[in-house]
Design a protein around this motif. Structure first.
Motif, short mmCIF file in Angstrom:
data_model
loop_
_atom_site.label_atom_id
_atom_site.label_comp_id
_atom_site.label_asym_id
_atom_site.label_seq_id
_atom_site.Cartn_x
_atom_site.Cartn_y
_atom_site.Cartn_z
N UNK A 232 61.12 11.87 -19.58
CA UNK A 232 61.29 13.16 -18.99
C UNK A 232 59.77 13.90 -19.17
N UNK A 233 59.37 13.94 -20.43
CA UNK A 233 58.27 14.47 -20.94
C UNK A 233 56.86 14.32 -20.24
N UNK A 234 56.87 12.63 -20.51
CA UNK A 234 55.69 11.94 -19.73
C UNK A 234 55.60 12.17 -18.40
N UNK A 235 56.46 11.96 -17.51
CA UNK A 235 56.84 12.08 -16.10
C UNK A 235 56.78 13.69 -15.64
N UNK A 236 57.34 14.42 -16.46
CA UNK A 236 57.37 15.99 -16.22
C UNK A 236 55.75 16.41 -16.34
N UNK A 237 55.30 16.00 -17.27
CA UNK A 237 53.94 16.65 -17.31
C UNK A 237 52.80 16.09 -16.38
N UNK A 238 53.20 14.71 -15.95
CA UNK A 238 52.38 14.07 -14.90
C UNK A 238 52.59 14.86 -13.50
N UNK A 239 53.74 15.12 -13.44
CA UNK A 239 54.18 15.80 -12.03
C UNK A 239 53.42 17.25 -12.12
N UNK A 240 53.73 17.86 -13.08
CA UNK A 240 53.09 19.19 -13.08
C UNK A 240 51.68 19.12 -12.82
N UNK A 241 50.89 18.31 -13.59
CA UNK A 241 49.55 18.19 -13.08
C UNK A 241 49.37 17.76 -11.78
N UNK A 242 50.02 16.99 -11.23
CA UNK A 242 49.73 16.61 -9.93
C UNK A 242 50.12 17.55 -8.98
N UNK A 243 51.16 18.33 -9.24
CA UNK A 243 51.33 19.71 -8.28
C UNK A 243 50.23 20.72 -8.33
N UNK A 244 49.58 20.58 -9.42
CA UNK A 244 48.42 21.56 -9.62
C UNK A 244 47.25 20.91 -9.13
N UNK A 245 47.05 19.82 -8.37
CA UNK A 245 45.90 19.04 -7.82
C UNK A 245 45.20 18.63 -8.94
N UNK A 246 45.68 18.07 -10.13
CA UNK A 246 44.98 17.53 -11.14
C UNK A 246 45.38 15.88 -11.33
N UNK A 247 44.94 15.22 -12.40
CA UNK A 247 45.25 13.88 -13.00
C UNK A 247 46.42 13.62 -13.50
N UNK A 248 47.45 12.96 -12.94
CA UNK A 248 48.61 12.74 -13.60
C UNK A 248 48.39 12.15 -15.07
N UNK A 249 47.41 11.44 -15.23
CA UNK A 249 47.08 10.67 -16.55
C UNK A 249 46.47 12.00 -17.33
N UNK A 250 45.88 12.80 -16.87
CA UNK A 250 45.20 13.99 -17.67
C UNK A 250 46.57 14.68 -18.45
#
Length: 594
Positions: A232-250
């Protein structure tokens, strides 16, 4: 429904079977696991056997492998360590990317592309494959090394770069209508604010939410829920960055950094690691599937020339920047070979450029094929570099070598400053003895310096080094190296050339101890024997025996071991063991080799 489910299961089995067959085979051939995955993906993909028709769907899912890899890397990067890399991230990263983009844009224009198209192609190719480079660094254990850390820093900068590059592509899009400039500018500012808000939200969650959440889950003692929380932490952080237009990996990397000092760090790493390995392998399979052999066949001269020209130009830029910033020749070559390829973010940039009309479908297909081929060639280039170049010697930064002009003169000489040597030195220093220390592990020497120890670089198997290290004046020479051959060689040299010194040696096992006695050592101790005697004594006490009885039994075990050792020494190893098998009491069975 059953038939459809069976079809999905066939695909899963095919993916697993291709990986299980190809990866061990390629590793056995010395070609590495990455190339094995790429070859397997090409074989079963739409342009091979045709068992899969949509590699992009697999790639989209498998990108989570890269996300999880960055999360695990983030767990190893404490904020203080990440701050120490800021110059490499923004200094080295900016220099390398800037020079490479300029050079690759020039290559594109030389191939006849307009300046805008050449820029997009060059900017996409400059984004190195994080997945491939990190996998290769991990396989050879270089991620934590200084040269590996510089590469990681540049990769992080390139991951950050995808956001402004996508914005530049949007600016380059041909006008399709008359939109109010103020509205467009307001939209761009809103995008920036959303991105900054996503980062702020993730940092806030990492600081105030994650640790309390894991503490509650740990107290619940539900192992599977801890695993679910890690995902949840990994995928949630990736989703949050993707929603902000940033890199999921970042986003995943930032979440890892925020949890790097958590007491749950190792548990999180253990939970995520299996998923990371499977998904990263799936990513490489997807990259192999996406290589369109039909496009390569139709435009073979252009694609082959493009791969060679772009990889060569980028590699030369990486090497030149590395040397300009004072990296060694070996490190610069290594970085150039590892980072000469394009990467997964190039697909994102080319797709966005095609959607905005900056490049056409033909250029997109050709550049995608060039990037995939460059990724496939990287493991081969690394293997060729390893075979053609001599292995680099140890870095001597912060390390002082012992030489004849700097002779040491301690009353004791310690050779090897690992676990055993460090403990031995404490007794001597407590008595105020002057000691000289040499070792061949430069990393251990640098670490010892952090604790106030002066350790010199020197190979104890060389007579001139022993002289320079003060063996001719030392009253005791203590050999603590963990290599049997080197230890025996040092013992032989010291015994023959410096007979006045007491020779004390760490033995790895029973056979090594017998060889050391043959070399004339004054005292030896098997590294596991004393610890095993102490553990055995404590076990007897735990079972209810009094201390006197436990001491008597320990003394009896020592006596029996000494008798066996003398028998083996006097009559030869095999004869001594045959005698022991015939006469030893059942209460003290023969020790195998320790």
């Amino acid at each position: 429904m059953a038939a459809e489910g069976g079809s999905d299961l066939v695909k899963v089995v095919t993916l697993l079977g291709a990986a299980v067959v190809a990866v061990p085979l390629f590793k056995r051939l010395g070609l590495g696991s990455v190339l094995g995955y790429l070859a397997a993906g090409l074989a079963i993909g739409p342009f091979g056997l045709g068992l899969f028709k949509d590699p992009q769907a697999i790639l989209h899912t498998a990108e989570l492998g890269v996300v999880m890899f960055l999360f695990i890397i983030g767990l190893e990067m404490r904020p203080s360590h990440l701050w120490s890399l800021r110059r490499d991230i923004f200094g080295l990263g900016t220099a390398q990317v800037g020079v490479a983009v300029a050079a690759l844009t020039g290559v594109g224009m030389a191939f006849g592309f307009p300046a805008g198209v050449a820029f997009v192609c060059g900017a996409g190719f400059v984004l190195t494959s994080t997945a491939i480079v990190m996998q290769l660094l991990g396989e050879r254990g270089d991620i934590a090394e200084p040269r590996g850390q510089k590469i990681v820093a540049v990769l992080l900068f390139e991951d950050l770069l995808i956001v402004p590059l996508l914005a530049i592509v949007a600016f380059m899009a041909p006008a399709s209508g008359i939109a109010p400039a103020a509205d467009a500018q307001g939209s761009r500012w809103m995008d920036v604010l959303v991105a900054l808000g996503s980062i702020a939200a993730l940092v806030a969650a990492g600081v105030w939410l994650l640790n309390p959440m894991f503490r509650v889950l740990a107290n619940a003692k539900a192992r599977e829920v801890m695993t679910a929380a890690a995902l949840l932490v990994v995928l949630g952080a990736a989703l949050l960055m993707e929603m902000g237009g940033l890199s999921m990996a970042m986003g995943a990397f930032l979440a890892g950094v925020l949890l790097s000092e958590s007491t749950f760090r190792h548990q999180l790493e253990a939970d995520v690691e299996p998923f990371r390995g499977l998904l990263l392998g799936l990513f490489f399979l997807g990259v192999g599937m996406s290589l369109d052999l039909a496009v390569v066949a139709r435009n073979a001269p252009l694609i082959v020339a493009g791969v060679v020209a772009l990889m060569l130009a980028k590699g030369l830029c990486v090497y030149g920047v590395a040397r300009w910033l004072r990296s060694s020749h070996a490190d610069a070559v290594d970085r150039a070979v590892l980072m000469a390829q394009g990467g997964e973010f190039a697909f994102v940039l080319f797709a966005a450029a095609a959607a905005n009309g900056v490049i056409d479908a033909t250029v997109n297909a050709n550049m995608t094929a060039i990037v995939v081929l460059s990724m496939a060639l990287t493991p081969l280039a690394v293997m060729a570099q390893r075979r053609l170049m001599r292995p680099a010697g140890p870095s001597m930064d912060g390390v002082e070598a012992v030489t004849g002009t700097r002779g040491l003169a301690g009353s004791s000489l310690i050779i090897g400053f690992g676990r055993v040597g460090q403990i031995v030195s404490q007794s001597l220093l407590a008595r105020g003895c002057e000691i000289s220390i040499i070792d061949t592990n430069t990393e251990s020497i640098r670490q010892a310096a952090d604790y106030g120890f002066k350790v010199y670089y020197g190979d104890g198997t060389r007579l001139d080094v022993l002289h320079a290290a003060g063996a001719h004046t030392a009253r005791a020479v203590i050999v603590c190296v963990d290599d049997i051959e080197a230890s025996s060689r040092v013992a032989e040299l010291v015994h023959s050339q410096f007979p006045h010194a007491r020779l004390l040696v760490r033995a790895m096992d029973r056979e090594h101890a017998l060889a050391l006695v043959a070399h004339g050592v004054d005292f030896h101790v098997r590294e596991t024997f004393e610890a095993a005697i102490a553990l055995g004594r404590e076990a007897l006490l735990a079972l209810g025996l009094d201390e006197q009885e436990a001491d008597d039994i320990s003394a009896d075990v020592r006596r029996r071991d000494a008798e066996r050792f003398q028998l083996e020494l006097a009559g030869g190893l095999q004869a001594g063991r045959a005698m022991i098998r015939g006469n030893a009491a059942p209460a003290a069975p023969q020790e195998p080799s320790r």
